[in-house]
Design an enzyme around this catalytic site. Structure first.
Site, PDB file in Angstrom:
ATOM      1  N   GLY A  86       5.945  -6.238   4.058  1.00 51.64           N
ATOM      2  CA  GLY A  86       5.755  -5.838   2.669  1.00 51.64           C
ATOM      3  C   GLY A  86       4.334  -5.426   2.366  1.00 51.64           C
ATOM      4  N   LYS A  87       3.508  -5.240   3.396  1.00 50.57           N
ATOM      5  CA  LYS A  87       2.117  -4.828   3.183  1.00 50.57           C
ATOM      6  C   LYS A  87       2.015  -3.352   2.836  1.00 50.57           C
ATOM      7  CE  LYS A  87       0.435  -8.406   6.342  1.00 50.57           C
ATOM      8  NZ  LYS A  87      -0.226  -8.702   7.643  1.00 50.57           N
ATOM      9  N   LEU A  88       2.981  -2.572   3.305  1.00 49.26           N
ATOM     10  CA  LEU A  88       3.130  -1.176   2.914  1.00 49.26           C
ATOM     11  C   LEU A  88       4.472  -1.027   2.212  1.00 49.26           C
ATOM     12  CD1 LEU A  88       0.847  -0.784   5.085  1.00 49.26           C
ATOM     13  CD2 LEU A  88       1.938   1.400   5.628  1.00 49.26           C
ATOM     14  N   PHE A 109       0.829  -1.201   0.000  1.00 49.10           N
ATOM     15  CA  PHE A 109       0.000   0.000   0.000  1.00 49.10           C
ATOM     16  C   PHE A 109       0.864   1.252   0.000  1.00 49.10           C
ATOM     17  CE2 PHE A 109      -3.188  -3.044   1.102  1.00 49.10           C
ATOM     18  CZ  PHE A 109      -4.375  -2.481   0.651  1.00 49.10           C
ATOM     19  N   ALA A 157       3.722  -3.171   9.615  1.00 48.60           N
ATOM     20  CA  ALA A 157       3.224  -3.763   8.373  1.00 48.60           C
ATOM     21  C   ALA A 157       4.233  -3.640   7.235  1.00 48.60           C
ATOM     22  CB  ALA A 157       1.899  -3.106   7.971  1.00 48.60           C
TER      23      ALA A 157
END
Length: 311
Positions: free
Chosen positions: A279-281, A251, A275
């Site tokens: 690797g989610k952001l 994201f 996060a």
């Protein structure tokens, strides 16, 4: 040791007739604590909404609809500010209850819950909901479920879309009219799920959670950028953030409104910086967490951002 200072803290000023946006800007001048974080959140949210290439997620957890926040979410859908909604089943249950003409009522937390149970009243902190609402809720849902073709398989989002198409107001109604998918991966953990279980005892219709995955991931792969507003945490937060794990990037924008602590290890209180480690952001993502009551911070965030957008 030589310290490097940022800009000086300015003393906030309030005056009669000031707008929400002006108030938030004053908090930004002070720049401290969660007032400063709220100002940062408005900056990020404004950028996200102005980014025409960003896929816009909204996560809804906590008892927000009983607390009167459902109308804000429905309005955001109608304004085109939500592309994908992920919610708890409880919020959608209460959304349906409101949409069929039942109401949540002001109550008190200083009461005997045993007496409330005997009187057929359910309590959500200082909000009361009579059992009669669930009787009408059951009648409505069983009628809605009866329209499902016998022997068919439907996704959770399709099931919720069918429910929303039968309503005139609320979150599910707005989403159905706008073609916005509503995902509820833990739908069985709600009255909507329990009512479906009752329906399934005499009907052969399969609700497949995995049938939602292709459409969701296709959207993530096609999006150049992505942003999210997370009200609370739990399943909606993780479902949203993990949706970008399959793509090359995470994201780009994220705002979290929560009252939970990060040091207990729970996802609902986990920081957005944490996060990034998954690797989610993205490493360059702009993100902020605003701690406090979402029934205060969500209206302020939305009102100040809409003021900046002029719509």
């Amino acid at each position: 040791m030589t310290f490097k200072y940022g800009e000086a803290v300015q003393q906030a000023r309030v005056h009669p007739g000031m707008t929400v946006g002006e108030l938030v800007d004053e908090l930004g001048k002070a720049g401290a604590y969660n007032g400063g974080s709220l100002w940062q959140a408005v900056n990020i949210y404004e950028r996200m909404l102005r980014d025409e290439k960003a896929l816009k997620f909204f996560g809804l957890s906590g008892a927000m609809v009983p607390g009167g926040m459902g109308g804000i979410v429905a309005d955001l859908i109608e304004r085109g500010h939500i592309d994908v909604l992920v919610s708890t089943g409880a919020n959608l249950t209460h959304d349906v209850i409101e949409a069929i003409g039942c109401h949540h009522y002001h109550g008190t937390a200083q009461v005997s819950d045993t007496e409330l149970c005997e009187e057929g009243v359910n309590r959500i902190y200082d909000i009361f909901l009579p059992n009669e609402a669930f009787i009408r809720f059951e009648e409505f849902l069983q009628d809605a479920y009866s329209s499902l073709p016998e022997g068919s398989t439907v996704s959770i989002s399709d099931l919720l879309g069918r429910i929303g198409s039968r309503l005139d107001t609320g979150i599910l109604s707005a989403a159905a009219k706008a073609g916005v998918p509503v995902y509820c991966p833990a739908i069985q953990d709600s009255m909507i799920g329990l009512q479906y279980w009752l329906f399934s005892q005499t009907h052969r219709v399969t609700v497949s959670a995995f049938d939602d995955m292709p459409g969701l991931l296709d959207r993530c792969f096609e999006a150049e950028r992505a942003g999210t507003i997370l009200v609370g945490g739990g399943v909606p937060k993780n479902y949203i953030l993990q949706s970008k794990l399959m793509t090359e990037s995470g994201f780009d924008y994220a705002v979290q409104l929560t009252g939970d602590r990060p040091d207990l290890g729970g996802l609902s209180g986990a920081t957005l910086d944490e996060a990034r480690s998954w690797g989610k952001l993205t490493g360059e993502a702009t993100a902020v967490t605003v701690y406090g009551d979402a029934t205060i911070n969500l209206p302020l965030l939305v009102a100040a951002t809409l003021e900046r957008l002029g719509s």
